[in-house]
Structures are given as C-alpha cells and as structure tokens.
Design an enzyme around this catalytic site. Structure first.
Site, PDB file in Angstrom:
ATOM      1  N   GLU A 245       0.833  -1.210   0.000  1.00  0.00           N
ATOM      2  CA  GLU A 245       0.000   0.000   0.000  1.00  0.00           C
ATOM      3  C   GLU A 245       0.865   1.257   0.000  1.00  0.00           C
ATOM      4  O   GLU A 245       2.067   1.192   0.244  1.00  0.00           O
ATOM      5  CB  GLU A 245      -0.911  -0.004   1.227  1.00  0.00           C
TER       6      GLU A 245
ATOM      7  N   LYS B 235      -4.379  -2.476  15.285  1.00  0.00           N
ATOM      8  CA  LYS B 235      -3.907  -1.646  16.399  1.00  0.00           C
ATOM      9  C   LYS B 235      -4.945  -1.622  17.509  1.00  0.00           C
ATOM     10  O   LYS B 235      -6.145  -1.656  17.251  1.00  0.00           O
ATOM     11  CB  LYS B 235      -3.643  -0.215  15.922  1.00  0.00           C
TER      12      LYS B 235
END
Length: 308
Positions: free
Chosen positions: A28, A162
């Site tokens: 990405e 996360k």
C-alpha cells in the site's frame, strides 16, 4: 484486462512477473504518505520491497498518481508519494473521484486490495488492518477494509489490528462476513505493536504452503473475499503491552475531545505515539511491516507454484 487500461498502469517488472506466473506481493501507499515522516517513509518503502525481493517475489507498491492506478512504483514515484504533503488517503468511495479528476491518492488497505485484484495479484502485505473503532455503537466508525475483505479475492498479511480499535468487535465483524482469520505460527490475534491482544485467531497455520493451499481452495470453491493472515511482530521489537495501551487510551480520548474523526483518527494517533515513545513505535512499525513482507512473499511464492 483491456477495458481497465484506461485506469491502470502496471510496471513492466510486475507485468512480466504476472505473465510468467511468478510470485508478486502488493504493497500500500498510505503507510508512505500518512504512516511515517519523510524521508524515513521512502527508505522504509524501499526496504519493504527489498525484503520481498529477497524472498523470491516481486514487489508491487500501489498508488494513485494523476488519476492513474499505478501498480509497481519506480524510485521517483515512491519519492513523490513520500515527499508530497497534499496526497489524500483514498478508500473505495474516493477511487472514481480520484481517477475522474486526475488526482493523487495514497491507497489504503481497501484500495490496495482493489488495485491488486484488478492487476491479478493475490497477496498483499501491510502493517495492520482497519476495523471497528472504539465507540462505534455511537459513531458507526467501521473501516471500509473489513467490507473489502469480504468481497475481494486478495490475501492480506498483517500484524493484526492496532489497539486503537475495538479488536473484539473487529473479530466479530470478520466472522459475520465469513473472512477466515489465520494465525501464522500463532493462536493469538496480534495487536500490531504487541504479539497478543487477548483474542484468538480462527486457525493456527504453521507453513506458508498450507496458507497458499487454503487460498487456492477458497477461491476454487467460488467463495469470494479475502483471507486475513495474522503474523505477529517479531519478539525483539514487541512493545510493552501496558505501556503502549496506556498511551493509546489517552490519545483516543484526546482525539474524541478534539472531535477528530473518520480517516483523520489513525494518522493523529500514530503521530502522537511516535512522539511520546520517542520513535520506538516507529521502529516497531517498520520491523513488523518488513516481517509481513517476508511472510507474504513466501505465501505468494507457494501460491504461484500451485499454478505451474
């Protein structure tokens, strides 16, 4: 493929690798434009590509440049994505606008999966996925990454999610949409900076060959959608769970108090983390990405061998 040429530029190296059925790994560009400061972001992107090459695969960093989906960036394009401060994060909803108006965009997990799928790439390495945000019952803030995983045939290798997210609800969402969550040599769902989140993956898989076989079987069955491969951060770079979670909790509250929402939340929290931890979190971020690149390359290599 012909009708896509209007929107898609695949580098010669990637095109040749795909034609010869060699292993290719997508990367990405949001991590370049929004995840790290310049020039470390460009250096990290080049190191990610290096880790993939060293493990028998061809890297294909994806970005939107001047209204084109670029699959496989050269050094100048990586530099452009890393140094330009006006590049927006681009998700599925943004893609037609970015292309039609000839804009630049950093690809998220979602748009990288779309670009990879359009090019015929089956494996993608990233840091962590987006998911269900904390307080989503009030805000409905759920990353588009999860929907993309439910419909696009690309395997995503990540270090979990996360802990700025509600990891429990993220896993529930993945289950609802039938997305297999595999742990590479682990039973635990990792939490990006830490190897454990307190939650489990669906299946512990010990070899990349087995993962490649699972991908092949899933898609041969016509079961559309991706597979999430969770690869924990290497132990030597893992951060203390209580320490990192305390900082994240405080920063999430701070972001809410400042009415920071949507796609601005994660960059805000990451910048704060890098500052408070004196860049220890940035070092951990880089190393977990490199680790994911190595595993993704091995999966892509094993998957490519199935079609030879």
């Amino acid at each position: 493929m012909n009708n896509l040429e209007e929107f898609l530029d695949i580098s010669e190296e990637v095109k040749e690798a795909l034609h010869e059925k060699k292993a290719v790994v997508a990367l990405e560009s949001t991590i370049i434009s929004h995840g790290m400061p310049y020039p470390e972001n460009v250096e990290s992107a080049l190191n990610s590509e290096k880790n993939i090459r060293e493990n028998n695969a061809v890297p294909a960093t994806i970005a939107i440049i001047k209204g084109r989906i670029k699959v496989g960036l050269n050094k100048e394009e990586l530099e452009y994505m890393g140094s330009n401060k006006n590049i927006a994060k681009s998700s599925r909803r943004d893609l037609p606008v970015m292309l039609a108006l000839k804009k630049d965009g950093a690809t998220t997990v979602t748009t990288t999966m779309i670009g990879a799928s359009l090019a015929g790439i089956k494996v993608f390495a990233t840091g962590g996925i987006g998911g269900v945000h904390r307080y989503a019952q009030e805000t409905f803030d759920i990353s588009a990454d999860l929907q993309e995983l439910s419909k696009t045939n690309v395997a995503v290798v990540c270090a979990g999610a996360k802990s700025i997210l509600d990891i429990g609800l993220t896993i529930e969402y993945l289950e609802t949409f039938g997305i297999p969550v595999l742990g590479y040599k682990t039973e635990n769902f990792p939490a990006f900076y830490t190897r454990e989140s307190g939650y489990k993956v669906d299946y512990k898989i010990d070899t990349t060959k087995d993962i490649a076989n699972i991908l092949d079987t899933k898609w041969k069955l016509g079961l559309n959608g991706g597979v999430l491969v969770c690869n924990p951060i290497p132990e030597e770079y893992e951060m203390d769970k209580d320490y990192i979670n305390k900082i994240i909790d405080e920063t999430v509250k701070e972001a809410r108090d400042k009415n920071i929402s949507g796609k601005d939340v994660t960059p805000y929290i990451l910048a704060k983390l890098h500052s408070v931890t004196e860049n220890k979190s940035l070092k951990a971020n880089k190393e977990l990405v490199y680790n994911n690149c190595r595993v993704a390359a091995n999966i892509a290599y094993d998957y490519s061998n199935l079609s030879r």
